[in-house]
Scaffold this active site. Structure first.
Site, PDB file in Angstrom:
ATOM      1  N   GLU A  93       0.827  -1.210   0.000  1.00 19.63           N
ATOM      2  CA  GLU A  93       0.000   0.000   0.000  1.00 19.63           C
ATOM      3  C   GLU A  93       0.859   1.258   0.000  1.00 19.63           C
ATOM      4  O   GLU A  93       1.920   1.289   0.607  1.00 19.63           O
ATOM      5  CB  GLU A  93      -0.872   0.018   1.265  1.00 19.63           C
ATOM      6  CG  GLU A  93      -1.906  -1.067   1.253  1.00 19.63           C
ATOM      7  CD  GLU A  93      -2.665  -1.159   2.576  1.00 19.63           C
ATOM      8  OE1 GLU A  93      -2.752  -0.142   3.293  1.00 19.63           O
ATOM      9  OE2 GLU A  93      -3.154  -2.256   2.875  1.00 19.63           O
ATOM     10  N   CYS A 106       3.290   8.263   1.599  1.00 24.92           N
ATOM     11  CA  CYS A 106       3.638   7.282   2.625  1.00 24.92           C
ATOM     12  C   CYS A 106       3.871   5.942   1.926  1.00 24.92           C
ATOM     13  O   CYS A 106       2.973   5.420   1.269  1.00 24.92           O
ATOM     14  CB  CYS A 106       2.477   7.195   3.609  1.00 24.92           C
ATOM     15  SG  CYS A 106       2.691   5.934   4.872  1.00 24.92           S
ATOM     16  N   CYS A 113       4.714  -7.439   7.937  1.00 27.76           N
ATOM     17  CA  CYS A 113       5.606  -6.973   8.999  1.00 27.76           C
ATOM     18  C   CYS A 113       5.724  -8.056  10.063  1.00 27.76           C
ATOM     19  O   CYS A 113       4.773  -8.776  10.326  1.00 27.76           O
ATOM     20  CB  CYS A 113       5.027  -5.697   9.614  1.00 27.76           C
ATOM     21  SG  CYS A 113       6.119  -4.921  10.812  1.00 27.76           S
ATOM     22  N   CYS A 117       2.856  -5.348  16.361  1.00 26.78           N
ATOM     23  CA  CYS A 117       2.238  -4.329  17.224  1.00 26.78           C
ATOM     24  C   CYS A 117       0.723  -4.598  17.284  1.00 26.78           C
ATOM     25  O   CYS A 117       0.092  -4.821  16.251  1.00 26.78           O
ATOM     26  CB  CYS A 117       2.519  -2.926  16.694  1.00 26.78           C
ATOM     27  SG  CYS A 117       4.277  -2.527  16.641  1.00 26.78           S
ATOM     28  N   CYS A 120      -1.918  -2.559  15.090  1.00 23.51           N
ATOM     29  CA  CYS A 120      -1.563  -2.303  13.686  1.00 23.51           C
ATOM     30  C   CYS A 120      -2.130  -3.381  12.763  1.00 23.51           C
ATOM     31  O   CYS A 120      -1.953  -4.569  12.992  1.00 23.51           O
ATOM     32  CB  CYS A 120      -0.048  -2.237  13.562  1.00 23.51           C
ATOM     33  SG  CYS A 120       0.511  -1.914  11.883  1.00 23.51           S
ATOM     34  N   GLU A 161       8.601  -2.681   8.641  1.00 22.56           N
ATOM     35  CA  GLU A 161       9.511  -2.017   9.572  1.00 22.56           C
ATOM     36  C   GLU A 161      10.794  -1.691   8.789  1.00 22.56           C
ATOM     37  O   GLU A 161      11.572  -2.595   8.463  1.00 22.56           O
ATOM     38  CB  GLU A 161       9.788  -2.950  10.763  1.00 22.56           C
ATOM     39  CG  GLU A 161      10.943  -2.549  11.645  1.00 22.56           C
ATOM     40  CD  GLU A 161      10.948  -1.094  12.092  1.00 22.56           C
ATOM     41  OE1 GLU A 161       9.913  -0.582  12.569  1.00 22.56           O
ATOM     42  OE2 GLU A 161      12.003  -0.443  11.942  1.00 22.56           O
ATOM     43  N   SER A 192      10.282   5.968   9.991  1.00 27.84           N
ATOM     44  CA  SER A 192       9.648   5.619  11.263  1.00 27.84           C
ATOM     45  C   SER A 192       9.998   4.195  11.674  1.00 27.84           C
ATOM     46  O   SER A 192       9.898   3.264  10.869  1.00 27.84           O
ATOM     47  CB  SER A 192       8.130   5.758  11.102  1.00 27.84           C
ATOM     48  OG  SER A 192       7.476   5.388  12.286  1.00 27.84           O
ATOM     49  N   HIS A 217       4.505   5.103  21.767  1.00 27.26           N
ATOM     50  CA  HIS A 217       3.157   4.631  22.142  1.00 27.26           C
ATOM     51  C   HIS A 217       2.933   4.305  23.614  1.00 27.26           C
ATOM     52  O   HIS A 217       1.794   4.094  24.023  1.00 27.26           O
ATOM     53  CB  HIS A 217       2.712   3.443  21.279  1.00 27.26           C
ATOM     54  CG  HIS A 217       2.759   3.714  19.801  1.00 27.26           C
ATOM     55  ND1 HIS A 217       2.328   4.891  19.238  1.00 27.26           N
ATOM     56  CD2 HIS A 217       3.196   2.952  18.763  1.00 27.26           C
ATOM     57  CE1 HIS A 217       2.501   4.835  17.925  1.00 27.26           C
ATOM     58  NE2 HIS A 217       3.024   3.695  17.613  1.00 27.26           N
ATOM     59  N   ASN A 291      -6.111   4.740  14.577  1.00 28.23           N
ATOM     60  CA  ASN A 291      -6.978   4.375  13.462  1.00 28.23           C
ATOM     61  C   ASN A 291      -7.683   3.080  13.808  1.00 28.23           C
ATOM     62  O   ASN A 291      -7.041   2.123  14.228  1.00 28.23           O
ATOM     63  CB  ASN A 291      -6.142   4.120  12.201  1.00 28.23           C
ATOM     64  CG  ASN A 291      -5.850   5.401  11.447  1.00 28.23           C
ATOM     65  OD1 ASN A 291      -6.731   6.220  11.236  1.00 28.23           O
ATOM     66  ND2 ASN A 291      -4.601   5.564  11.058  1.00 28.23           N
ATOM     67  N   CYS A 333      -2.657   1.865   7.613  1.00 31.09           N
ATOM     68  CA  CYS A 333      -1.872   0.985   6.756  1.00 31.09           C
ATOM     69  C   CYS A 333      -2.152  -0.483   7.033  1.00 31.09           C
ATOM     70  O   CYS A 333      -2.410  -0.898   8.138  1.00 31.09           O
ATOM     71  CB  CYS A 333      -0.392   1.294   6.876  1.00 31.09           C
ATOM     72  SG  CYS A 333       0.194   1.334   8.548  1.00 31.09           S
TER      73      CYS A 333
HETATM   74  N1  SAH Z   1       7.172  -0.098  11.415  1.00 36.45           N
HETATM   75  C1  SAH Z   1       7.359   1.300  11.483  1.00 36.45           C
HETATM   76  C2  SAH Z   1       6.633   2.087  10.416  1.00 36.45           C
HETATM   77  C3  SAH Z   1       5.258   1.684   9.999  1.00 36.45           C
HETATM   78  S1  SAH Z   1       3.873   2.148  10.955  1.00 36.45           S
HETATM   79  C4  SAH Z   1       6.984   1.811  12.863  1.00 36.45           C
HETATM   80  O1  SAH Z   1       6.559   1.030  13.682  1.00 36.45           O
HETATM   81  O2  SAH Z   1       7.200   2.966  13.134  1.00 36.45           O
HETATM   82  C5  SAH Z   1       3.760   3.886  10.956  1.00 36.45           C
HETATM   83  C6  SAH Z   1       3.173   4.434  12.237  1.00 36.45           C
HETATM   84  O3  SAH Z   1       1.766   4.134  12.358  1.00 36.45           O
HETATM   85  C7  SAH Z   1       3.817   3.862  13.490  1.00 36.45           C
HETATM   86  O4  SAH Z   1       3.991   4.868  14.434  1.00 36.45           O
HETATM   87  C8  SAH Z   1       2.772   2.871  13.956  1.00 36.45           C
HETATM   88  O5  SAH Z   1       2.941   2.551  15.304  1.00 36.45           O
HETATM   89  C9  SAH Z   1       1.501   3.628  13.639  1.00 36.45           C
HETATM   90  N2  SAH Z   1       0.279   2.818  13.618  1.00 36.45           N
HETATM   91  C10 SAH Z   1       0.120   1.537  13.265  1.00 36.45           C
HETATM   92  N3  SAH Z   1      -1.167   1.156  13.385  1.00 36.45           N
HETATM   93  C11 SAH Z   1      -1.848   2.240  13.806  1.00 36.45           C
HETATM   94  C12 SAH Z   1      -3.202   2.487  14.126  1.00 36.45           C
HETATM   95  N4  SAH Z   1      -4.138   1.544  14.017  1.00 36.45           N
HETATM   96  N5  SAH Z   1      -3.517   3.731  14.531  1.00 36.45           N
HETATM   97  C13 SAH Z   1      -2.580   4.709  14.633  1.00 36.45           C
HETATM   98  N6  SAH Z   1      -1.299   4.534  14.359  1.00 36.45           N
HETATM   99  C14 SAH Z   1      -0.918   3.310  13.951  1.00 36.45           C
END
Ligand code: SAH
Length: 343
Positions: A93, A106, A113, A117, A120, A161, A192, A217, A291, A333
């Site tokens: 994406e 983006c 990944c 998390c 995510c 990542e 990031s 976070h 999100n 994402c």
């Molecule tokens: N893997 C990297 C980059 C990809 S995610 C990282 O962890 O930073 C980009 C950002 O979106 C990260 O800060 C991630 O924690 C955040 N993210 C992922 N899912 C999310 C969600 N459902 N709501 C808000 N932020 C989210």
């Protein structure tokens, strides 16, 4: 023999590859500019190159194009989300966002990944493979072509990542900023990471001008381990130590990302703990209303984010709330890819 992925080669690698077939160095620069400046992705259209050489190029090299599988346009704010199909049938994406100063894009760095998390969507669909430098780059080049625009900023915040695909991401950075090619200043790029500590040290040594963003976070170690498994390997104090080193080495401010999740990390004491943790560090906090992800129950009250920001501000921590873009098109994402894989 597999063809060479020409868009993943830097200029000197291309020179070497061409020397091996008896071609002059300057040809490499010509071809590099066709690809990275003129954005012509077909050797047969490189008109100042002889027909014989074009044939040789077609035999030796491939240009890995992406296919638009889906394009979703937000009716609210002009955000466009692309689901790209890769040459091997996998999906990634890419999101194009419009701001007052221009466009920002983006991009994804992996198919899926490994980091897991909890909040995510990318984690739910699982990890498949790393993206090649060309596949990261082409998300930008092809989106620019499709939308008929040039982006002024790039964020590596899509699926994946970036520091878990370190070498290919470093190569991508070299390509996107190459003086003989696209020539973008890395000041307009943010990377990031969830906090792969050894790679933060490696990146510090490169002294790049990019903005490093850390997905924090939570300022509480146990809580962070619950929502971000990477914290079990590299805990908050190791992460912050690496961040301090990074700032000292590069002279660049770090951005900490904090998705505010009701009942998880959104209380006054969470804000106070975060302020204590970051005091004295040259940084900025970006608060993100979480999100919604179908499979998870996490949510944020918008007012809660504003209060959180205010509380940080009172404690001397500079925080802003990220604008929510494309909320009508599942711009969080990983959601589109996961749906595409399911079907
Ligand atoms: N893997 C990297 C980059 C990809 S995610 C990282 O962890 O930073 C980009 C950002 O979106 C990260 O800060 C991630 O924690 C955040 N993210 C992922 N899912 C999310 C969600 N459902 N709501 C808000 N932020 C989210």
């Amino acid at each position: 023999m597999d063809k060479i992925d020409i868009l993943s080669l830097d200029l000197s690698e291309l020179e070497t590859a061409l020397a091996e077939i008896g071609e002059k160095r300057f040809r490499a620069k010509q071809i590099f500019q066709w690809l990275h400046v003129k954005r012509v992705f077909d050797f047969d259209k490189m008109t100042d190159i002889s027909i014989q050489l074009r044939q040789r190029l077609n035999e030796i090299f491939c240009i890995n194009g992406l296919f638009v599988q889906k394009r979703l346009e937000s009716s609210m704010d002009n955000t466009v989300k692309y689901l790209y199909r890769l040459p091997d049938g996998n999906f990634v994406e890419t999101v194009l966002m419009e701001y007052s100063y221009g466009y920002s894009i983006c991009v994804s760095t992996q198919v899926g990944c490994k980091m897991g998390c909890r909040f995510c969507a990318s984690a739910i669909a699982g990890y498949v493979r790393d993206l090649a430098p060309s596949e990261i780059l082409m998300q930008i080049y092809q989106t620019e072509q499709d939308a008929g625009i040039r982006v002024s900023g790039v964020v590596l915040m899509g699926i994946g990542e970036p520091l878990d695909n370190y070498d290919n991401v470093m190569k991508f950075l070299e390509l996107i900023s190459h003086k003989s090619g696209n020539d973008m200043s890395l000041r307009h790029l943010s990377l990031s990471t969830c906090g792969i500590v050894p790679k933060i040290y490696d990146l510090a040594e490169k002294k790049l001008q990019l903005t490093l963003c850390i997905s924090l976070h939570s300022a509480d170690n146990d809580r962070r381990s619950e929502i971000m498994p990477v914290n079990r390997t590299y805990n908050i104090s190791e992460l912050l130590k690496a961040c301090r080193y990074y700032i000292e080495r590069t002279g660049r401010r770090i951005t900490f990302e904090y998705a505010v999740i009701d009942g998880v990390n959104s209380s006054d004491s969470d804000a106070d703990r975060l302020a204590d943790l970051l005091r004295g560090i040259n940084c900025h906090v970006n608060l993100i209303p979480v999100n919604k992800v179908k499979e998870r129950n996490y949510s944020t009250a918008r007012s809660g984010v504003a209060d959180f920001a205010k509380r940080l501000g009172k404690r001397g921590i500079n925080a802003t709330v990220r604008r929510t873009l494309g909320s009508d098109i599942e711009a969080a994402c990983g959601q589109l890819r996961r749906d595409a894989e399911k079907s």
